[in-house]
Scaffold this active site. Sequence first.
Site, PDB file in Angstrom:
ATOM      1  N   ASN A  12      30.424 -22.355 -42.132  1.00 45.83           N
ATOM      2  CA  ASN A  12      29.324 -22.428 -43.303  1.00 45.83           C
ATOM      3  C   ASN A  12      29.494 -21.311 -44.397  1.00 45.83           C
ATOM      4  OD1 ASN A  12      27.812 -24.574 -42.175  1.00 45.83           O
ATOM      5  ND2 ASN A  12      26.529 -23.234 -41.285  1.00 45.83           N
TER       6      ASN A  12
ATOM      7  N   ARG B  91      29.362 -29.272 -38.925  1.00 46.91           N
ATOM      8  CA  ARG B  91      30.490 -28.569 -38.180  1.00 46.91           C
ATOM      9  C   ARG B  91      30.867 -28.709 -36.586  1.00 46.91           C
ATOM     10  NH1 ARG B  91      29.080 -22.487 -38.046  1.00 46.91           N
ATOM     11  NH2 ARG B  91      27.027 -23.480 -37.765  1.00 46.91           N
TER      12      ARG B  91
END
Length: 102
Positions: free
Chosen positions: A45, A27
């Site tokens: 997520n 990320r």
Amino acid sequence: MDSLDKDGTIQNRLVRIYGRVQGVGYREACVRRARARGVTGWVRNRVDGSVEVMLQGSSEQLADMCNWLRDGISAAVVDKIEVTEMQPPLPRFDPFNRLPTL
């Protein structure tokens, strides 16, 4: 890099990435790549272990990001991605950010 297509439109894509993509810096790397390319949106997520990304920008910018998302980073293992074109109107995201897990 300009975030608009030649006709002035902003493209939107919702992308789900499956594989070993959580807990490896995926990320954060996605945020850095998107900001460097002038793409707006967010990344988060999912509880199923996937990562979800909303992308906004020109078609060229989004193609670049989707290609990068397929390869990811060396610590990640991307098994597959699903890309969904999102129809306007959508809010304009600025800048690219990480969101909490959903």
